[in-house]
Design a protein around this motif. Sequence first.
Motif, mmCIF file in Angstrom:
data_model
loop_
_atom_site.group_PDB
_atom_site.id
_atom_site.type_symbol
_atom_site.label_atom_id
_atom_site.label_comp_id
_atom_site.label_asym_id
_atom_site.label_seq_id
_atom_site.Cartn_x
_atom_site.Cartn_y
_atom_site.Cartn_z
ATOM 1 N N LEU A 19 62.875 36.820 -25.097
ATOM 2 C CA LEU A 19 61.608 37.332 -25.607
ATOM 3 C C LEU A 19 61.572 38.852 -25.652
ATOM 4 O O LEU A 19 60.685 39.430 -26.248
ATOM 5 C CB LEU A 19 60.445 36.816 -24.752
ATOM 6 N N ASN A 53 54.860 35.346 -28.855
ATOM 7 C CA ASN A 53 54.800 36.608 -28.155
ATOM 8 C C ASN A 53 54.663 37.686 -29.202
ATOM 9 O O ASN A 53 55.384 37.680 -30.191
ATOM 10 C CB ASN A 53 56.078 36.814 -27.327
ATOM 11 N N ASP A 54 53.735 38.615 -29.021
ATOM 12 C CA ASP A 54 53.498 39.624 -30.050
ATOM 13 C C ASP A 54 54.598 40.670 -30.148
ATOM 14 O O ASP A 54 54.617 41.478 -31.064
ATOM 15 C CB ASP A 54 52.140 40.293 -29.852
ATOM 16 N N ARG A 55 55.545 40.690 -29.238
ATOM 17 C CA ARG A 55 56.606 41.694 -29.250
ATOM 18 C C ARG A 55 57.913 41.198 -29.873
ATOM 19 O O ARG A 55 58.780 41.994 -30.177
ATOM 20 C CB ARG A 55 56.891 42.179 -27.832
ATOM 21 N N THR A 56 58.079 39.880 -29.987
ATOM 22 C CA THR A 56 59.336 39.325 -30.493
ATOM 23 C C THR A 56 59.043 38.166 -31.434
ATOM 24 O O THR A 56 57.902 37.758 -31.609
ATOM 25 C CB THR A 56 60.218 38.818 -29.329
ATOM 26 N N SER A 58 58.665 34.453 -32.843
ATOM 27 C CA SER A 58 58.194 33.194 -32.273
ATOM 28 C C SER A 58 59.323 32.174 -32.283
ATOM 29 O O SER A 58 60.246 32.254 -33.086
ATOM 30 C CB SER A 58 57.023 32.657 -33.091
ATOM 31 N N ALA A 81 62.921 36.568 -20.217
ATOM 32 C CA ALA A 81 62.507 37.851 -20.781
ATOM 33 C C ALA A 81 63.015 38.981 -19.912
ATOM 34 O O ALA A 81 63.231 38.809 -18.723
ATOM 35 C CB ALA A 81 60.992 37.925 -20.879
ATOM 36 N N ALA A 86 55.375 41.296 -20.913
ATOM 37 C CA ALA A 86 55.293 40.243 -21.927
ATOM 38 C C ALA A 86 54.258 39.187 -21.548
ATOM 39 O O ALA A 86 54.217 38.706 -20.425
ATOM 40 C CB ALA A 86 56.654 39.598 -22.131
ATOM 41 N N MET A 87 53.403 38.859 -22.505
ATOM 42 C CA MET A 87 52.504 37.714 -22.383
ATOM 43 C C MET A 87 53.069 36.623 -23.289
ATOM 44 O O MET A 87 53.491 36.905 -24.403
ATOM 45 C CB MET A 87 51.086 38.053 -22.839
ATOM 46 N N VAL A 88 53.068 35.403 -22.791
ATOM 47 C CA VAL A 88 53.600 34.277 -23.551
ATOM 48 C C VAL A 88 52.471 33.287 -23.788
ATOM 49 O O VAL A 88 51.756 32.922 -22.861
ATOM 50 C CB VAL A 88 54.750 33.592 -22.775
ATOM 51 N N ARG A 107 48.704 29.999 -21.589
ATOM 52 C CA ARG A 107 49.082 31.411 -21.619
ATOM 53 C C ARG A 107 49.552 31.803 -20.227
ATOM 54 O O ARG A 107 48.966 31.398 -19.225
ATOM 55 C CB ARG A 107 47.873 32.239 -22.022
ATOM 56 N N ILE A 110 54.675 37.262 -17.993
ATOM 57 C CA ILE A 110 56.018 37.376 -17.442
ATOM 58 C C ILE A 110 55.925 38.269 -16.205
ATOM 59 O O ILE A 110 55.406 39.376 -16.272
ATOM 60 C CB ILE A 110 56.985 37.981 -18.471
#
Length: 131
Positions: A19, A53-56, A58, A81, A86-88, A107, A110
Motif C-alpha cells: 500500500l 487507500n487514497d495514497r496507492t 486499489s 504497508a 495509511a488508512m485502509v 476502516r 496502519i
Amino acid sequence: MRAARHLVPGLALVLGVALGLGACAQATEVVLVVDTDLGVPGELTRVEIDVLNDRTASIRTGVDFTTPGATALPLVLGITARRADAMVVVQVRGYLDGGEIITRDARTAIVPGSSRMLRVVLSRRCLGHEC
C-alpha cells in the motif's frame, strides 16, 4: 484496479498487497479475515473484496464458491504497508447467483511496526439492511 494474482487452495486466500513504498518506515501488516454464517454455495455464491487507500492503487480480489476447488472460508488477505499514516478501507460484498445480497465496510489505520487483525463477517442477520 489490479486483480488478485491467484487463489491458494485450502482454507485461506492469501494476497500480499503493497500500500505504500516509504523507504525508511518499518513494514506493518493488517490481516483481513472474511467469514460468514451463510451457507456456501447455497446462500452465498461469491465474495468480492476491495482494499482502498487514497495514497496507492486499489486492490480487488474475490472468490466464486461455485467453481470446483474454490478456496474455502474463512478467506484471509494479508495487507502490508511501509507508511505509518495509511488508512485502509475494506469493502466486502457477498453475492447469490450474480446479485449482491450483503455488504460490509470496515476502516482501520496502519500502525507502524505492528500486526493487526480485522475480521469482517457476512452475517445472516445483516441480509436486506445495513449492519
